[in-house]
Design an enzyme around this catalytic site. Structure first.
Site, PDB file in Angstrom:
ATOM      1  N   SER A   1     -68.273  50.597  20.599  1.00 19.89           N
ATOM      2  CA  SER A   1     -68.316  49.621  21.682  1.00 19.89           C
ATOM      3  C   SER A   1     -68.165  48.208  21.107  1.00 19.89           C
ATOM      4  O   SER A   1     -67.201  47.923  20.392  1.00 19.89           O
ATOM      5  CB  SER A   1     -69.620  49.794  22.463  1.00 19.89           C
ATOM      6  OG  SER A   1     -69.588  49.095  23.679  1.00 19.89           O
TER       7      SER A   1
ATOM      8  N   ASP B   1     -64.902  58.319  29.225  1.00 25.83           N
ATOM      9  CA  ASP B   1     -65.302  56.909  29.149  1.00 25.83           C
ATOM     10  C   ASP B   1     -64.454  56.072  30.099  1.00 25.83           C
ATOM     11  O   ASP B   1     -63.243  55.940  29.918  1.00 25.83           O
ATOM     12  CB  ASP B   1     -65.125  56.425  27.706  1.00 25.83           C
ATOM     13  CG  ASP B   1     -65.749  55.058  27.449  1.00 25.83           C
ATOM     14  OD1 ASP B   1     -66.037  54.333  28.421  1.00 25.83           O
ATOM     15  OD2 ASP B   1     -65.931  54.716  26.264  1.00 25.83           O
TER      16      ASP B   1
ATOM     17  N   HIS C   1     -69.162  56.553  28.322  1.00 23.61           N
ATOM     18  CA  HIS C   1     -69.227  55.652  27.174  1.00 23.61           C
ATOM     19  C   HIS C   1     -70.428  55.960  26.284  1.00 23.61           C
ATOM     20  O   HIS C   1     -70.342  55.853  25.054  1.00 23.61           O
ATOM     21  CB  HIS C   1     -69.283  54.205  27.677  1.00 23.61           C
ATOM     22  CG  HIS C   1     -69.174  53.183  26.599  1.00 23.61           C
ATOM     23  ND1 HIS C   1     -68.087  53.109  25.750  1.00 23.61           N
ATOM     24  CD2 HIS C   1     -70.031  52.191  26.203  1.00 23.61           C
ATOM     25  CE1 HIS C   1     -68.258  52.100  24.896  1.00 23.61           C
ATOM     26  NE2 HIS C   1     -69.437  51.550  25.143  1.00 23.61           N
TER      27      HIS C   1
END
Length: 351
Positions: free
Chosen positions: A149, A301, A330
């Site tokens: 991320s 995601d 995610h």
């Protein structure tokens, strides 16, 4: 003159060391603005070997921190994929965060730098901070640079800065530049924080109610329809109010405000939005990153869709793309650690 303060979390063997780097001077930002000082909390775990061939550097996500054993404990620890018996594990709490590094609540800053007046940071500013710590530790090689991320965004930027000092990169659930959809999601969360008038009171707990709402919104982008169905469905057909899913959203909001603050959330979400490896650079800039790369995406995601990891793999000269199957969107990088471990071990074995 910079300085480092160190202490152990415990006297037990193989427990992490906690450190605090302080620049003792101004820290200039990509925007042209500056911080009057930069402090960075970071952790080392394990022993650096003589060849410096065992460094694993972890870059954390939006509300994460340098204590990797707390949030990625299934990947880092004794008997895990990255075992401190074998590796020297380093993680730094990024500037702007809420875990000891210079951020909007830092009392070391000038009054005009604190709370909602804290300057906007970029991923490149974060990486400049990582470079400060690397140089202080005199680490000349990073064996594995890994992050997911926001952490994956740091991995890509740092790889461009010091490509000759990194042996392997593992960017997970991340992108080359943040998408309009991701920016819109972050802006919606910041609007929730802004709607809380206490955000402008210049107090430690300002924007608390807004942060709760922002976190609840964010959870929708981190998880999936199927993930909520699996974990938050009602046990029977009697409920007409106070649903599990409602309680879960409130719980997640409350949980975050007990460990974070609205100002750091605002700043770090802005930093995520800033991410673009091509900003003021040539389109071929990623060709300099010739180290083996394991690019991992998660098939469910919605925030960093698999197409973004396909794009990364297309630009990096020596990339292998892995599509991770997960019902948890995610957040799959925090959940599917057994599968992650298998892919990472295989990647490092053949590279």
């Amino acid at each position: 003159m910079s300085r480092i303060v160190s202490f152990r979390t415990s006297e037990k063997a193989l427990q992490p060391f906690q450190h605090l780097y302080s620049s003792g001077s101004e820290f200039f930002l990509e925007s042209g603005k500056k911080l009057s000082n930069l402090s960075l909390a970071y952790q080392t775990w394990g022993k650096l070997n003589d060849e410096q061939s065992n460094v694993v550097w972890v870059c954390h996500a939006l509300t994460g921190n340098h204590l990797v054993q707390e949030w990625w404990g299934d990947l880092f620890g004794e008997g895990k994929c990255f075992d401190p018996n074998n590796y020297f594990i380093v993680a730094v709490n990024v500037p702007g965060s809420a875990y000891g590094s210079t951020g909007p609540l830092s009392k070391e800053l000038l009054p005009e730098e604190r709370f909602d007046a804290f300057p906007v940071l970029t991923i490149r500013d974060m990486v400049a901070g990582l470079e400060r710590v690397r140089k202080e530790l005199d680490i000349q090689r990073i064996h594995v640079l890994i992050g997911a991320s926001l952490g994956g965004q740091q991995v890509l930027e740092w790889s461009l800065l010091i490509p000759d000092k990194i042996d392997h990169v593992i960017p997970i659930a991340t992108n080359l530049k943040h998408s309009p959809f991701g920016i819109a999601f972050n802006e919606a969360q910041r609007m929730a924080i802004q709607a809380d008038p206490t955000f402008y009171d210049k107090k430690e707990h300002g924007g608390k109610a807004g942060l709760k709402a922002a976190r609840a919104m964010g959870m929708l982008s981190y998880r999936t329809y199927e993930g909520y169905r699996l974990t938050q469905s009602e046990d029977d057909h009697t409920a007409f109010d106070e649903f599990k899913a409602s309680s879960y959203q409130k719980y997640q909001g409350e949980k975050l405000v007990n460990r974070f603050n609205a100002f750091s959330y605002w700043i770090l979400s802005k930093a995520m939005d800033s991410h673009n490896v091509f900003r003021n650079r040539d389109e071929k800039v990623l060709e300099r990153c010739r180290m083996p790369a394991l690019v991992i995406g998660i098939d469910s995601d919605m925030l960093f869709p698999i197409s973004e990891q396909e794009e990364i793999a297309g630009y990096l000269p020596r990339a292998k793309l892995v599509r991770l199957q997960s019902d948890f969107g995610h957040d799959g990088f925090l959940v599917e650690t057994e599968t992650l471990t298998n892919h990472i071990k295989q990647f490092l074995k053949i590279n």
